[in-house]
Design a protein around this motif. Structure first.
Motif, short mmCIF file in Angstrom:
data_model
loop_
_atom_site.label_atom_id
_atom_site.label_comp_id
_atom_site.label_asym_id
_atom_site.label_seq_id
_atom_site.Cartn_x
_atom_site.Cartn_y
_atom_site.Cartn_z
N LEU A 403 1.38 22.04 30.05
CA LEU A 403 1.25 21.56 28.65
C LEU A 403 0.48 22.52 27.76
CD1 LEU A 403 0.06 17.87 29.39
CD2 LEU A 403 2.65 18.76 28.87
N SER A 404 1.10 22.51 26.64
CA SER A 404 0.47 23.72 25.88
C SER A 404 0.22 23.04 24.37
CB SER A 404 1.60 24.84 25.63
OG SER A 404 2.65 24.60 25.17
N GLY A 405 -0.17 24.02 23.31
CA GLY A 405 -0.59 23.44 21.98
C GLY A 405 -1.99 22.83 22.04
N THR A 406 -2.12 22.28 20.97
CA THR A 406 -3.65 21.72 20.76
C THR A 406 -3.66 20.24 21.20
OG1 THR A 406 -3.22 21.08 18.56
CG2 THR A 406 -3.85 23.31 18.68
N ILE A 407 -4.80 19.90 21.49
CA ILE A 407 -5.11 18.36 21.72
C ILE A 407 -5.01 17.76 20.35
CG2 ILE A 407 -6.76 16.62 22.44
CD1 ILE A 407 -8.18 18.65 24.13
N LEU A 488 -3.61 24.13 27.25
CA LEU A 488 -4.04 23.73 25.99
C LEU A 488 -5.01 24.63 25.16
CD1 LEU A 488 -4.71 19.98 26.93
CD2 LEU A 488 -2.45 20.83 25.74
N SER A 489 -4.86 24.59 23.81
CA SER A 489 -5.86 25.71 23.01
C SER A 489 -6.21 24.96 21.91
CB SER A 489 -4.82 26.74 22.60
OG SER A 489 -3.75 26.48 21.88
N GLY A 490 -6.87 25.87 21.10
CA GLY A 490 -7.48 25.16 19.95
C GLY A 490 -8.83 24.50 20.22
N HIS A 511 -7.47 26.74 27.36
CA HIS A 511 -7.87 27.81 26.67
C HIS A 511 -8.67 27.28 25.43
CE1 HIS A 511 -5.47 29.93 29.44
NE2 HIS A 511 -4.36 29.34 29.22
N LEU A 512 -9.38 26.28 25.67
CA LEU A 512 -9.88 25.45 24.38
C LEU A 512 -11.14 26.56 24.05
CD1 LEU A 512 -10.32 22.19 25.59
CD2 LEU A 512 -8.60 23.00 24.17
N SER A 513 -11.05 26.58 22.57
CA SER A 513 -12.36 27.45 21.86
C SER A 513 -12.98 26.49 21.04
CB SER A 513 -11.44 28.75 21.27
OG SER A 513 -10.49 28.16 20.28
N GLY A 514 -13.91 27.43 20.04
CA GLY A 514 -14.79 26.64 19.36
C GLY A 514 -16.07 26.02 20.13
N LYS A 515 -16.68 25.18 19.32
CA LYS A 515 -17.84 24.66 19.78
C LYS A 515 -17.75 23.31 20.40
CE LYS A 515 -20.77 27.05 16.06
NZ LYS A 515 -21.76 26.31 15.21
#
Length: 573
Positions: A403-407, A488-490, A511-515
């Motif tokens: 699966l890809s894209g954001t949550i 998953l990213s974002g 590949h989640l980022s941010g806080k």
């Protein structure tokens, strides 16, 4: 009441129907009970009665109902039950410590309607004479050490409604009837003589019949040896035409059955409500004819070697509530027709080879799901937003896919994962249930399905901290969300922190980022939190130590900075 069974019962020679269940009895059965020769019903369930059944019971020749479920009786099953109790209609001896084989004399109980010998230590094969019990409607032999092939005569029980043989060591073909569409050979391993019957010669399913003890060398390899062919032949020839129209519950899980599911099973058993052959060695395709079992509430085929696509005909099962096809080798996509199964409460397709996108109709057409398990497949694309309509969803597992894209923002409506008051967890009995369970007697059906029987208890595997936890029924529903090991990213949405009834949240290996969301401390019920192996940055929110139920926290392999909290719950993790 409590203590010993009073020997003074022998004086009540007119006694017909004593009910002594759940009386705290903790002695052996006195032999003097034989003097109560007018007994017709005797119930001694759920006590602590020990010893063996007295042979003197042979004198109780008028007995029609005998139940001694859930005690500590030992020894073999006495033959007097089968020889001297001709009027017996119900024999319930489950959950004891009986040993030895099931006596072949069981075939003499021709008036028997119910037989429960489950939860003992019985061994040997199932006697063929059980096929003589033409009135038998309920047969439960779960959790013993029974072995070998099922006797073909068991399929003569045309009045059978409940058949449960779970957790034994039965082997051989799963069910009677044709086992594959390309079956062209019938081998009968016996000493028959004369010509083949005309009906066999004319039956195009069996154009070649061998009556020898060994197949011709041109048919089978020298290294191969066929065993029990006679039983297989009998099933295919004599039983494929039978229809078990009264059979509603068939449970054969956790054995060593092999071969394929008969392609015509939907016509042979059209009124099944519960079909469970999980944890066997079944191969081949899921037959299309299962779609003809329109009353089916529970379909459990997990833990086999089934392959090919999920049949589109399963969409005809409008009463289906439980569909567990996990741990097989199924391929292709989830068929669009399943959107017609609007009563589904559990859909488990994990550990297969399913691919393409997770369908968008999940949540829009099937809104009653409590458990959705799709882990360890090859699904790709985005997490569908339709999941936001699954108001009753308790367990959501999409881990180990592509699966890809954001949550997506799908969590505000998942009300089963949200509560208004602080949770009170008691996970000592790691079990899960689908609806409130009042006190009930589980002797007859054990698992209950709406439309078939009142409730359903289901076993769910949840993965946390690199371990598998098996949940069954608990006093409050288990809730879990696992999106780990995808692409998953974002960022992690702040909205996710509204799930304050969530027990486990695993977003690791993406590949989640941010806080980390500042409001994560609002997830007051969280016990397992894994955000490892992502690209998260910033500091650990200072409010996290207030998450008092947190047992396991994994934030490793990120880009986090700042101090590590050393107060509150962090001192015990």
């Amino acid at each position: 009441m409590g203590g010993c069974i009073p020997e003074s019962l022998e004086q009540l020679q007119a006694l017909e129907s004593p009910h002594l269940s759940r009386c705290g009895l903790n002695s052996s059965i006195p032999s003097q009970l034989r003097l109560c020769t007018n007994l017709t019903n005797l119930e001694l369930d759920e006590n602590n009665i020990t010893g063996s059944l007295p042979a003197s019971f042979a004198a109780l020749s008028r007995i029609s109902y005998f139940s001694i479920y859930d005690n500590g009786l030992t020894g073999s099953i006495p033959l007097c039950i089968f020889i001297n109790w001709p009027d017996l209609t119900s024999l319930v001896m489950g959950e004891n410590l009986f040993t030895g084989p099931i006596p072949s004399e069981i075939g003499q109980l021709t008036n028997l309607h119910k037989l429960d010998l489950s939860g003992n230590q019985l061994n040997g094969s199932l006697p063929s004479f059980i096929g003589n019990l033409s009135k038998l409607a309920y047969l439960k032999l779960d959790c013993n050490h029974l072995t070998r092939f099922l006797p073909p005569k068991i399929w003569n029980l045309e009045d059978i409604q409940f058949l449960s043989l779970n957790s034994n060591d039965f082997q051989g073909p799963l069910l009677p009837g044709p086992h594959s569409q390309d079956q062209k050979l019938l081998h009968i391993s016996n000493s028959f003589y004369g010509k083949n019957p005309v009906y066999l010669d004319q039956n195009n399913k069996y154009p070649k019949v061998y009556s020898s003890n060994v197949l011709p060398h041109q048919i089978c390899n020298k290294s191969e040896r066929l065993q029990h062919c006679a039983s297989m032949a009998t099933s295919q020839v004599e039983m494929s035409h039978l229809k078990f129209r009264k059979l509603e519950i068939l449970r054969l899980l956790d054995n060593q059955f092999s071969g394929s599911i008969p392609r015509n099973i939907g016509q042979v058993m059209p009124n099944l409500k519960w079909f469970d052959v999980s944890e066997n060695r079944i191969t081949g395709l899921i037959p299309n004819s299962i779609g003809e079992m329109v009353n089916l509430s529970s379909l459990e085929l997990s833990g086999n070697k089934l392959m090919g696509p999920i049949p589109a005909t399963l969409g005809n099962l409008i009463n289906l509530q439980i569909a567990n096809l996990s741990h097989n080798a199924l391929s292709g996509e989830i068929p669009l027709s399943l959107r017609s199964c609007s009563k589904l409460k559990l859909l488990d397709l994990s550990k297969n080879q399913l691919s393409r996108n997770i369908p968008s109709w999940i949540g829009k057409s099937v809104k009653s799901l409590h458990i959705l398990l799709l882990r360890s497949n090859m699904f790709r694309g985005a997490i569908p937003r339709g999941i936001s309509h699954l108001y009753s969803l308790q367990v959501l597992d999409l881990a180990f896919n592509n699966l890809s894209g954001t949550i997506p923002a799908i969590f505000n409506n998942l009300t089963a994962m949200i509560m208004s008051k602080a949770p009170k967890h008691d996970t000592r009995d790691l079990e899960i249930f689908m609806s409130k369970a009042p006190k009930h007697d589980t002797r007859d059906l054990e698992i209950f399905i709406e439309g078939c029987v009142p409730f359903y208890f289901y076993r769910v595997n949840i993965f946390a901290n690199g371990k598998m936890w098996q949940y069954k029924r608990i006093s409050s529903p288990v809730t879990s969300t696992d999106f780990s090991s995808n692409n998953l990213s974002g960022r992690i949405l702040e909205e996710l922190t509204r799930l304050n009834n969530l027990l486990l949240l695993n977003l690791s290996h993406n590949h989640l980022s941010g806080k980390i969301p500042n409001m994560i401390h609002k997830m007051r019920g969280l016990e397992y939190l894994d955000l490892s192996n992502n690209m998260l940055s910033g500091e650990i929110p200072p409010s996290m130590p207030s998450m008092s139920f947190l047992k396991c926290l994994n934030l490793s392999f990120n880009n986090l900075s700042g101090p590590i909290p050393h107060s509150g719950q962090y001192d015990y993790i």
